[in-house]
Design an enzyme around this catalytic site. Structure first.
Site, PDB file in Angstrom:
ATOM      1  N   TYR A 144      18.901   3.376   4.851  1.00 21.86           N
ATOM      2  CA  TYR A 144      20.056   2.010   3.704  1.00 21.86           C
ATOM      3  C   TYR A 144      20.255   0.865   3.888  1.00 21.86           C
ATOM      4  CZ  TYR A 144      22.173   0.799  -0.630  1.00 21.86           C
ATOM      5  OH  TYR A 144      22.838  -0.670  -1.410  1.00 21.86           O
ATOM      6  N   ASP A 239      19.700  -2.994  11.162  1.00 19.90           N
ATOM      7  CA  ASP A 239      20.898  -3.264  10.196  1.00 19.90           C
ATOM      8  C   ASP A 239      22.250  -2.652  11.164  1.00 19.90           C
ATOM      9  OD1 ASP A 239      22.576  -2.535   8.328  1.00 19.90           O
ATOM     10  OD2 ASP A 239      20.586  -2.204   6.711  1.00 19.90           O
ATOM     11  N   LYS A 267      30.621  -4.869   6.896  1.00 21.90           N
ATOM     12  CA  LYS A 267      32.207  -3.737   7.007  1.00 21.90           C
ATOM     13  C   LYS A 267      32.886  -4.399   7.803  1.00 21.90           C
ATOM     14  CE  LYS A 267      29.486  -0.246   4.449  1.00 21.90           C
ATOM     15  NZ  LYS A 267      28.090   0.267   4.161  1.00 21.90           N
TER      16      LYS A 267
HETATM   17  C1  LIG Z   1      26.655  -0.680   3.276  1.00 24.43           C
HETATM   18  C2  LIG Z   1      25.246  -0.925   3.788  1.00 24.43           C
HETATM   19  C3  LIG Z   1      24.832  -1.796   3.821  1.00 24.43           C
HETATM   20  C4  LIG Z   1      24.638  -3.291   2.210  1.00 24.43           C
HETATM   21  O1  LIG Z   1      26.429  -3.757   2.499  1.00 24.43           O
HETATM   22  P1  LIG Z   1      27.005  -4.017   1.409  1.00 24.43           P
HETATM   23  O2  LIG Z   1      27.836  -4.907   1.613  1.00 24.43           O
HETATM   24  O3  LIG Z   1      27.394  -2.658   0.170  1.00 24.43           O
HETATM   25  O4  LIG Z   1      25.485  -4.976  -0.027  1.00 24.43           O
HETATM   26  C5  LIG Z   1      23.709  -2.285   4.035  1.00 24.43           C
HETATM   27  N1  LIG Z   1      23.355  -1.462   5.394  1.00 24.43           N
HETATM   28  C6  LIG Z   1      23.780  -0.572   5.806  1.00 24.43           C
HETATM   29  C7  LIG Z   1      23.436   0.275   7.039  1.00 24.43           C
HETATM   30  C8  LIG Z   1      24.827  -0.502   4.973  1.00 24.43           C
HETATM   31  O5  LIG Z   1      25.121   0.477   5.500  1.00 24.43           O
END
Ligand SMILES: *Cc1c(COP(=O)(O)O)cnc(C)c1O
Length: 430
Positions: A144, A239, A267
């Protein structure tokens, strides 16, 4: 345990927000009951509006590596607020957080702050396309990357075909620029890079995929990606919105010692306030406006209150032994629960890396692809989740989500949680 106030608040919220929530996984759709409205957090504990107390393993889905309401972070926020909340000018706070990160992370040279993980990946994809002059990207099934249009795509039918959208409202033409491959599959990547030679801007991956179970990759696969990306002039995009500052200050790049071309953060980087970031070499980052031709901006980007929260939080993680202690306490917890499940013959294991864990209702300890997760096993998660709530332990309300251990999860609290897990596993497997 009464939840009447949460039930009433959820009823009201449903009149205000789609599904009663402002982010879908909060809606408890995958488990029983109504979402609990939280009122307060301190350390590893949270309290709902009915006054029930829980040991929290959701930790706001990852940001709270120091636990709730950490005193250093709170003080930093208060001090920043005393000076005002936003200026739309550069501030010292940005230099502090940017400087702290870059001087302790050898895989990146420049960084741009944004306000969420989604914004970070979306902007960095644009940068990859701008830098390479190519438009297609490769992503992996089970990873994701936030909700930007070109990333809400899953594999089409047949091998290495173009993607199809996973959300209404995403034009088919956008999805066709995204190719979705299975994780941990070198042949699929090789074939795709041959079929789309000179068309791929980047390969984006969660190097530690933690949004669809915890699909820990064979490090060989990650080394392979680095190698083929270099050979084909494709950018390797890690990511690290979850794994960054979680499995170590340098995240998965540091854990595996792999130099990606682009890294995104979110995060933990904001210490519980909304911050995201994308980073890379000076050369790649020079593409970004106002230095270069790739446009990206933000009214509240680098917000001083959020920057100071992130600065205070990341400084704590740089203290001697921080990540070792996180890992040690996580293993203590995981081993105790797994040993119990084994002694009872339950079809259950826990995947873990750093202070991330995932409950797998399977004895297979080698799940590395999204397709290897048994969706039927989620009935066990549902029962476990309910039993744990009744025993004052809070997990994110979906069996595909991982749990997090914070600095505030001391052994005393973990022992309480272990006992609750034992009793709840007995109920889940009854
Ligand atoms: C949480 C997450 C996102 C999205 O971040 P948001 O702050 O919720 O928009 C993107 N990539 C990864 C790997 C994530 O865990």
């Amino acid at each position: 345990m009464s939840t009447v106030i949460s039930e009433q608040l959820f009823k009201e919220a449903k009149e205000l927000f789609p599904g009663g929530v402002n982010s879908p996984v909060r809606a408890f759709k995958a488990v029983e009951g109504v979402p609990l409205f939280m009122k307060k957090g301190a350390g590893c504990q949270i309290w709902d509006q009915d006054g029930n107390k829980y040991i929290d393993f959701c930790c706001s889905w990852g940001p709270l590596i120091l636990g709730h309401n950490n005193v250093s972070v709170r003080n930093a926020i208060m001090e920043a607020v005393d000076n005002g909340t936003s200026f739309g000018t550069p501030t010292l706070a940005e230099n502090l957080l940017g400087g702290l990160i870059l001087s302790n992370h050898k895989y990146i040279e420049k960084i741009r702050f944004v306000s969420s993980g989604t914004e970070a990946t979306m902007s960095a994809i644009r940068m990859a396309r701008g830098f390479t002059g190519r438009s297609k990207i490769i992503k992996f099934d089970g990873c994701y990357h936030g909700h930007a249009d070109s990333l809400l795509v899953k594999a089409g039918s047949g091998l290495a075909t173009l993607g199809v959208t996973t959300s209404a409202g995403v034009p088919e033409a956008f999805a066709q620029e995204t190719i979705v491959l299975p994780l941990n599959d070198e042949d699929a990547v090789k074939t795709c890079l041959q079929n789309y030679k000179d068309e791929i801007a980047c390969i984006i991956i969660e190097p530690i995929p933690a949004n669809n179970g915890l699909l820990i990759q064979d490090p060989q696969f990650l080394y392979f990606l680095r190698k083929v990306c270099t050979e084909q002039n494709v950018l390797l995009f890690f990511d690290e919105v979850i794994s960054g500052f979680r499995v170590g200050f340098e995240g998965a790049a540091g854990l595996y010692d792999i130099q990606p071309d682009i890294i995104t953060f979110g995060k933990i980087i904001g210490g519980g306030l909304p911050v995201g970031a994308y980073a890379g070499s000076k050369e790649i980052m020079s593409q970004i406006s106002p230095d270069g031709p790739v446009y990206q901006a933000g009214t509240l980007s680098g917000n001083p209150v959020a920057m100071m929260a992130g600065y205070a939080a990341l400084k704590e993680t740089l203290k001697e032994g921080f990540f070792e202690s996180q890992k040690e306490r996580t293993e203590y917890f995981v081993n105790a629960v797994v040993d119990y499940a084994k002694s009872k013959g339950y079809n259950f294991s826990i995947y873990t890396v750093g202070s991330i864990f995932w409950l797998a209702f399977s004895e297979n300890i080698d799940i590395r692809k999204a397709s290897e997760i048994d969706a039927d096993s989620m009935q066990y998660f549902k029962r476990l989740h309910k039993a744990l709530l009744e025993r004052s332990v809070y997990l994110g309300p979906s069996g595909f989500e991982v749990g997090f251990i914070s600095e505030a999860h001391t052994k005393e609290y973990l022992d309480i949680a272990i006992q609750a897990f034992k009793e709840s596993l007995d109920i889940a497997f009854e």
